[in-house]
Design a protein around this motif. Sequence first.
Motif, PDB file in Angstrom:
ATOM      1  N   VAL A   9       0.823  -1.208   0.000  1.00  0.00           N
ATOM      2  CA  VAL A   9       0.000   0.000   0.000  1.00  0.00           C
ATOM      3  C   VAL A   9       0.857   1.258   0.000  1.00  0.00           C
ATOM      4  CG1 VAL A   9      -1.642   1.321   1.390  1.00  0.00           C
ATOM      5  CG2 VAL A   9      -2.003  -1.117   1.025  1.00  0.00           C
ATOM      6  N   ASP A  10       1.902   1.294   0.812  1.00  0.00           N
ATOM      7  CA  ASP A  10       2.764   2.484   0.870  1.00  0.00           C
ATOM      8  C   ASP A  10       3.432   2.772  -0.466  1.00  0.00           C
ATOM      9  OD1 ASP A  10       2.148   2.984   3.525  1.00  0.00           O
ATOM     10  OD2 ASP A  10       3.862   1.844   4.268  1.00  0.00           O
ATOM     11  N   ALA A  11       3.866   1.733  -1.169  1.00  0.00           N
ATOM     12  CA  ALA A  11       4.512   1.918  -2.463  1.00  0.00           C
ATOM     13  C   ALA A  11       3.521   2.465  -3.485  1.00  0.00           C
ATOM     14  CB  ALA A  11       5.108   0.600  -2.956  1.00  0.00           C
ATOM     15  N   ILE A  12       2.310   1.956  -3.469  1.00  0.00           N
ATOM     16  CA  ILE A  12       1.273   2.449  -4.392  1.00  0.00           C
ATOM     17  C   ILE A  12       0.974   3.913  -4.082  1.00  0.00           C
ATOM     18  CG2 ILE A  12      -1.153   2.250  -5.072  1.00  0.00           C
ATOM     19  CD1 ILE A  12      -0.849  -0.797  -4.579  1.00  0.00           C
ATOM     20  N   GLU A  19       1.202  11.423   0.253  1.00  0.00           N
ATOM     21  CA  GLU A  19       2.337  11.541   1.160  1.00  0.00           C
ATOM     22  C   GLU A  19       2.437  10.310   2.054  1.00  0.00           C
ATOM     23  OE1 GLU A  19       2.375  15.152   3.371  1.00  0.00           O
ATOM     24  OE2 GLU A  19       1.927  16.354   1.615  1.00  0.00           O
ATOM     25  N   ASP A  20       1.279   9.815   2.498  1.00  0.00           N
ATOM     26  CA  ASP A  20       1.241   8.649   3.369  1.00  0.00           C
ATOM     27  C   ASP A  20      -0.169   8.059   3.359  1.00  0.00           C
ATOM     28  OD1 ASP A  20      -0.265  10.407   4.920  1.00  0.00           O
ATOM     29  OD2 ASP A  20       1.334  10.752   6.348  1.00  0.00           O
ATOM     30  N   ALA A  21      -0.353   6.953   4.069  1.00  0.00           N
ATOM     31  CA  ALA A  21      -1.662   6.297   4.101  1.00  0.00           C
ATOM     32  C   ALA A  21      -2.728   7.197   4.723  1.00  0.00           C
ATOM     33  CB  ALA A  21      -1.572   4.974   4.859  1.00  0.00           C
ATOM     34  N   ALA A  22      -2.313   8.058   5.642  1.00  0.00           N
ATOM     35  CA  ALA A  22      -3.271   8.972   6.273  1.00  0.00           C
ATOM     36  C   ALA A  22      -3.883   9.929   5.249  1.00  0.00           C
ATOM     37  CB  ALA A  22      -2.597   9.745   7.398  1.00  0.00           C
ATOM     38  N   SER A  23      -3.134  10.281   4.221  1.00  0.00           N
ATOM     39  CA  SER A  23      -3.669  11.154   3.169  1.00  0.00           C
ATOM     40  C   SER A  23      -4.834  10.470   2.460  1.00  0.00           C
ATOM     41  CB  SER A  23      -2.584  11.484   2.146  1.00  0.00           C
ATOM     42  OG  SER A  23      -1.512  12.149   2.735  1.00  0.00           O
ATOM     43  N   SER A  31      -9.096   3.479   5.244  1.00  0.00           N
ATOM     44  CA  SER A  31      -7.670   3.251   5.007  1.00  0.00           C
ATOM     45  C   SER A  31      -7.475   2.537   3.669  1.00  0.00           C
ATOM     46  CB  SER A  31      -7.081   2.397   6.127  1.00  0.00           C
ATOM     47  OG  SER A  31      -7.545   1.069   6.015  1.00  0.00           O
ATOM     48  N   PRO A  32      -6.285   2.640   3.089  1.00  0.00           N
ATOM     49  CA  PRO A  32      -6.022   1.920   1.839  1.00  0.00           C
ATOM     50  C   PRO A  32      -6.213   0.407   1.993  1.00  0.00           C
ATOM     51  CG  PRO A  32      -4.271   3.504   2.257  1.00  0.00           C
ATOM     52  CD  PRO A  32      -5.132   3.470   3.477  1.00  0.00           C
ATOM     53  N   GLY A  33      -5.810  -0.140   3.130  1.00  0.00           N
ATOM     54  CA  GLY A  33      -5.986  -1.573   3.362  1.00  0.00           C
ATOM     55  C   GLY A  33      -7.448  -1.976   3.427  1.00  0.00           C
ATOM     56  N   ASP A  34      -8.266  -1.150   4.092  1.00  0.00           N
ATOM     57  CA  ASP A  34      -9.704  -1.433   4.154  1.00  0.00           C
ATOM     58  C   ASP A  34     -10.339  -1.328   2.769  1.00  0.00           C
ATOM     59  OD1 ASP A  34      -9.625  -1.918   6.862  1.00  0.00           O
ATOM     60  OD2 ASP A  34     -10.340   0.087   7.420  1.00  0.00           O
TER      61      ASP A  34
END
Length: 58
Positions: A9-12, A19-23, A31-34
């Motif tokens: 997810v971070d690489a995508i 900037e980060d998953a929080a964005s 979240s991106p994972g959800d």
Amino acid sequence: MLETGSDPVDAIGREVGYEDAASFRRLTGISPGDYRRPFRIAGYAGPLLTMRGPTTRC
């Protein structure tokens, strides 16, 4: 990429400009994972549906 890819997810996120998953969470509410989870589960069942039975070895 989250729906069909297997990259972390971070690489995508970095590749598409977050900037980060929080964005992602701030913009979408999840979240991106959800977000990815339902697609990964659906993708997992797909190959099982197309199996043609046991293979025979010679």
